[in-house]
Design an enzyme around this catalytic site. Structure first.
Site, PDB file in Angstrom:
ATOM      1  N   GLU A   3      14.402  53.099  50.630  1.00  0.00           N
ATOM      2  CA  GLU A   3      14.577  54.120  49.598  1.00  0.00           C
ATOM      3  C   GLU A   3      13.529  53.963  48.492  1.00  0.00           C
ATOM      4  O   GLU A   3      13.261  52.855  48.030  1.00  0.00           O
ATOM      5  CB  GLU A   3      15.970  53.993  48.993  1.00  0.00           C
ATOM      6  CG  GLU A   3      16.250  54.940  47.835  1.00  0.00           C
ATOM      7  CD  GLU A   3      17.537  54.603  47.103  1.00  0.00           C
ATOM      8  OE1 GLU A   3      18.126  55.525  46.520  1.00  0.00           O
ATOM      9  OE2 GLU A   3      17.955  53.431  47.124  1.00  0.00           O
ATOM     10  N   CYS A  11      21.322  54.576  50.449  1.00  0.00           N
ATOM     11  CA  CYS A  11      21.773  53.558  49.509  1.00  0.00           C
ATOM     12  C   CYS A  11      23.233  53.739  49.049  1.00  0.00           C
ATOM     13  O   CYS A  11      24.151  53.423  49.781  1.00  0.00           O
ATOM     14  CB  CYS A  11      20.815  53.504  48.322  1.00  0.00           C
ATOM     15  SG  CYS A  11      20.837  51.910  47.444  1.00  0.00           S
ATOM     16  N   LYS A  36      19.657  62.933  48.713  1.00  0.00           N
ATOM     17  CA  LYS A  36      20.753  62.001  48.510  1.00  0.00           C
ATOM     18  C   LYS A  36      21.914  62.665  47.772  1.00  0.00           C
ATOM     19  O   LYS A  36      21.739  63.278  46.717  1.00  0.00           O
ATOM     20  CB  LYS A  36      20.247  60.801  47.709  1.00  0.00           C
ATOM     21  CG  LYS A  36      21.246  59.674  47.508  1.00  0.00           C
ATOM     22  CD  LYS A  36      20.570  58.531  46.750  1.00  0.00           C
ATOM     23  CE  LYS A  36      21.497  57.368  46.505  1.00  0.00           C
ATOM     24  NZ  LYS A  36      20.814  56.296  45.737  1.00  0.00           N
TER      25      LYS A  36
END
Length: 274
Positions: free
Chosen positions: A40, A154, A119
């Site tokens: 990421e 994440c 995300k």
């Protein structure tokens, strides 16, 4: 199927452009792999909040171009990690005026963009990424010749409903790009195993090494099979973690232990007496 997770260090003193070149070379070294996965926000560091705005780029910006070329040169499917994406404003002006997103890019072996994932769960509560970046709203899967991958980033790892949605969309291999802090490394390992077991899927989770804006990174990229067994795990430093796995184990596991078929959805809210 052969996968390589590139756990690169993000340190001060290395320019973003220099890191792009270095990452491109690392991807090219993985020729022969079926899938390569990057971490990421490896261009800036996941905790380098002050760089998000200055280093943000349009979707088809310099990182896109460098990673598309690297995927094509290596002939691999490439999950190119994520970038701080700058979008166009609502007024329709050129990219550069709109909100930021934490956006992952997946390229085919020909260098074509196969998917982009913004995300959904932003970390930081009332600061950092949660304030500086917009939230994505779509689950994304990509069909590879050997398996269907589902994309996550994440902090998404803490939200099992996202992964259940990916499985419902056909995902068999859950691919996570991360910049996970060292102080919560035990959660990283625990949650990666949990997502694999509960979804009877492979989990490929690629993190970073080094220190992001003073925050030591966990490293320990990990590959977990559908039964929760760790097939490979990196250390704390820079490393390319390469593993061979059989995607057919997903269907075998789901047939031999068909827990997903026993899911009960749409339950009414509990009624409280008194």
């Amino acid at each position: 199927m052969r996968a390589s997770l590139i756990q690169i260090a993000v340190e001060e003193g290395e320019s973003v452009e220099s890191r792009r070149v270095r990452m491109g070379d690392l991807v090219r070294e993985q020729a022969g792999a079926d899938l390569v996965v990057l971490p990421e926000l490896w261009t800036t560091g996941a905790f380098a909040y002050e760089l998000f705005g200055s280093e943000a780029e349009p979707l088809e910006g310099p990182t896109y171009e460098a990673m598309a070329k690297a995927a094509s040169d290596a002939g691999v499917w490439l999950h190119a990690g994520s970038i701080p994406e700058r979008t166009a404003s609502d007024s329709g002006s050129a990219a550069g005026d709109g909100p930021l997103y934490n956006t992952s890019l997946v390229f085919s072996p020909s260098g074509e963009l196969a998917a982009a994932y913004r995300k959904i769960h932003r970390f930081g509560f009332d600061k950092g990424e949660a304030v500086l970046m917009g939230a994505g709203g779509e689950l994304v899967t990509v069909r590879l010749p050997q398996t269907v991958i589902g994309l996550a980033t994440c902090y998404d790892l803490r939200f099992p409903e996202l992964f259940r949605g990916l499985v419902d969309a056909g995902a068999e291999t859950l691919v996570l790009s991360a910049g996970w802090p060292e102080r919560r490394r035990s959660h990283w390992t625990l949650l990666a195993k949990a997502r694999a077991v509960e979804n009877q899927s492979f989990v490929l989770a690629c993190g970073t090494a080094g220190t992001h804006a003073g925050v030591p990174q966990a490293g320990h990229s990990i590959v977990v099979d559908p039964w929760g067994e760790v097939l490979a795990e990196a250390g704390a430093g820079e490393e390319v973690l390469t593993v061979e796995f059989d995607p057919a184990r997903v269907s075998v596991t789901r047939e031999q232990f068909p827990a997903l078929k026993d899911r009960v959805l749409g339950l009414e809210r509990p009624r409280h007496a008194g």
